[in-house]
Design an enzyme around this catalytic site. Structure first.
Site, PDB file in Angstrom:
ATOM      1  N   LYS A  60       0.812  -1.215   0.000  1.00  0.00           N
ATOM      2  CA  LYS A  60       0.000   0.000   0.000  1.00  0.00           C
ATOM      3  C   LYS A  60       0.850   1.272   0.000  1.00  0.00           C
ATOM      4  CE  LYS A  60      -4.409  -1.568   1.833  1.00  0.00           C
ATOM      5  NZ  LYS A  60      -4.203  -2.998   2.166  1.00  0.00           N
ATOM      6  N   GLU A  93     -10.014   7.250   4.047  1.00  0.00           N
ATOM      7  CA  GLU A  93     -10.882   6.379   4.842  1.00  0.00           C
ATOM      8  C   GLU A  93     -10.191   5.038   4.930  1.00  0.00           C
ATOM      9  OE1 GLU A  93     -11.881   6.304   1.477  1.00  0.00           O
ATOM     10  OE2 GLU A  93     -11.828   4.118   1.308  1.00  0.00           O
ATOM     11  N   SER A 134       1.751  -9.841  -0.874  1.00  0.00           N
ATOM     12  CA  SER A 134       1.383  -8.433  -0.722  1.00  0.00           C
ATOM     13  C   SER A 134       1.720  -7.846   0.646  1.00  0.00           C
ATOM     14  CB  SER A 134      -0.110  -8.259  -1.002  1.00  0.00           C
ATOM     15  OG  SER A 134      -0.881  -9.125  -0.184  1.00  0.00           O
TER      16      SER A 134
HETATM   17  C1  PLP Z   1      -5.017  -4.035   1.656  1.00  0.00           C
HETATM   18  C2  PLP Z   1      -4.336  -5.303   1.390  1.00  0.00           C
HETATM   19  C3  PLP Z   1      -4.727  -6.167   0.340  1.00  0.00           C
HETATM   20  C4  PLP Z   1      -5.925  -5.921  -0.520  1.00  0.00           C
HETATM   21  O1  PLP Z   1      -5.927  -4.742  -1.243  1.00  0.00           O
HETATM   22  P1  PLP Z   1      -5.682  -4.688  -2.810  1.00  0.00           P
HETATM   23  O2  PLP Z   1      -5.997  -3.299  -3.181  1.00  0.00           O
HETATM   24  O3  PLP Z   1      -6.617  -5.689  -3.453  1.00  0.00           O
HETATM   25  O4  PLP Z   1      -4.277  -5.052  -3.062  1.00  0.00           O
HETATM   26  C5  PLP Z   1      -3.971  -7.302   0.114  1.00  0.00           C
HETATM   27  N1  PLP Z   1      -2.909  -7.616   0.881  1.00  0.00           N
HETATM   28  C6  PLP Z   1      -2.512  -6.827   1.899  1.00  0.00           C
HETATM   29  C7  PLP Z   1      -1.334  -7.240   2.705  1.00  0.00           C
HETATM   30  C8  PLP Z   1      -3.211  -5.651   2.190  1.00  0.00           C
HETATM   31  O5  PLP Z   1      -2.810  -4.887   3.215  1.00  0.00           O
END
Ligand code: PLP
Length: 393
Positions: free
Chosen positions: A89, A111, A377
């Site tokens: 993010k 938000e 992610s």
């Molecule tokens: C917020 C988040 C997601 C999901 O958000 P996307 O916009 O679909 O990427 C996935 N993995 C992690 C670790 C997150 O913090």
């Protein structure tokens, strides 16, 4: 067919900007300027410098040897979990804070549901010395105490949304109301590839650094810039957009999107938006979303807070409807099992969101020579309590 956005802000029939008239000047100012600003050499220089020195990019592309052996295929992990703040993010919030500064904004609103985007926003506001207001549903504030504390430590003001279901969509309404009242000095940082055009495209471009790196990193490992598959979990769709971006129009590379089935796609407790969703408008964008027969947004459910979103970005709605990406849904239990497996096989504790992407290896067979890149992610520290409760650790 192109899978990228067109000049009107659409991916196929999805996207656009369905916003109240009073918000039009804010969104229009951004639309007219975002590409110009992003193309400035000074902007690119500052963005890339911060990604390197502050976020810690490039994130490694790691060949997961033991995981690959188990599933008899070649699995690479794109290590977004190693970024500062522990997820992808931050790539987007760095980009947007620089955009806000170029547009002369000195006040930032956002938000947040689970709090991850709120933390990433509060982080870059501290970095730049800008005022930060984060709207968050009252129920989410109670559920996500550690992230609320993080935001406060980083200097943000966390404002509870007390209307409706007191969760994410109510926080969004409050943020939009704030933006309408403060059109001149305020920028609204949206945390995924959702919202009215140009947000989905702008956020995808900031996250595109991920597939840009994969290209040269894979070349070093395998002598090719192209994997056979790229795989990512999808909440709103931003980490997926990042790993797909440079491969969108290259059909040699297959795209796999993994959604949260929660307790099961047909259980009524799910966040498998593309399968269960129908066309509608959410956060100013025409996309697929989970709704009742009379068009009320359904509360989604997933064990992972980051996938617990009733819609999906318009890029992904188009990838689904056109068949360009394969969508797979994974239950809570299967995701948790895959997450624990990564711990044992590779010494990496993944976020539960990312664990959904790892769970596909129990669902789908790949060839020994297939090269897969899976988006890791985020890291699992934030999810420790959920892991503890699930496995009675
Ligand atoms: C917020 C988040 C997601 C999901 O958000 P996307 O916009 O679909 O990427 C996935 N993995 C992690 C670790 C997150 O913090």
């Amino acid at each position: 067919m192109s899978y990228n956005v067109n000049e009107k802000g659409y991916y196929g029939k999805f996207g656009g900007a369905f916003i109240p008239e009073m918000l039009y000047p804010n969104v229009e100012e951004l639309r007219q300027n975002y590409l110009k600003v992003m193309a400035e050499p000074e902007f690119q220089k500052e963005f890339n410098q911060l990604l390197k020195d502050y976020v810690g990019r490039p994130s490694p592309l790691y060949f997961a040897k033991r995981l690959s052996e188990k599933y008899n295929t070649k699995i690479y992990l794109k290590r977004e979990d190693l970024n500062h703040t522990g997820a992808h993010k931050i790539n987007n919030t760095i980009g947007q804070i620089l955009m806000a500064k170029r547009l002369g904004k000195n006040r930032i609103i956002a938000e947040t549901g689970a709090g991850q985007h709120g933390v990433a926003t509060a982080t870059v506001c501290a970095l730049m010395g800008l005022e930060c207001i984060v709207y968050m549903g009252e129920i989410d504030i109670a559920r996500q105490a550690p992230n609320v504390a993080r935001m406060k430590m980083l200097g943000a003001t966390v404002v509870p949304a007390t209307s409706g279901s007191k969760t994410l969509k109510d926080a969004t309404n409050e943020a939009i109301r704030d933006w309408i009242n403060n059109p001149v000095d305020t920028h609204y940082i949206i945390g995924s590839v959702v919202g009215p055009h140009p947000y989905p495209d702008m956020v995808a471009r900031f996250q595109a650094i991920v597939s840009e790196e994969i290209q040269w990193q894979l070349k070093e490992h395998e002598g090719t810039t192209k994997p056979d598959y790229v795989v990512a979990c999808v909440g709103g769709g931003s980490n997926a957009a990042g790993v797909y971006y440079h491969y969108l129009d290259d059909e040699d590379v297959q795209l796999i999107a993994v959604e949260a089935a929660g307790l099961g796609v047909d259980s009524g407790e799910s966040a498998a938006t593309s399968v269960l969703g129908r066309e509608g408008i959410i956060h100013g964008s025409k996309t697929l979303l989970m709704q009742t027969n009379d068009g009320q947004i359904t509360e989604p459910y997933s064990i992972s807070a980051g996938l617990d979103y009733p819609g999906v970005g318009p890029m992904h709605a188009h990838l689904y409807k056109s068949g360009r990406a394969e969508f797979i849904s994974i239950t809570d239990d299967d995701a948790m099992t895959a997450g624990l497996e990564l711990c044992k096989l590779e010494g990496i504790i993944p976020a539960i969101e990312s664990s959904h992407a790892l769970a596909i290896f129990e669902k789908k067979q790949f060839q020994p020579n297939d090269i897969l890149v899976v988006s890791l992610s985020g890291r699992g520290d934030k999810d420790l309590e959920t892991y503890i409760n699930h496995f009675k650790l």
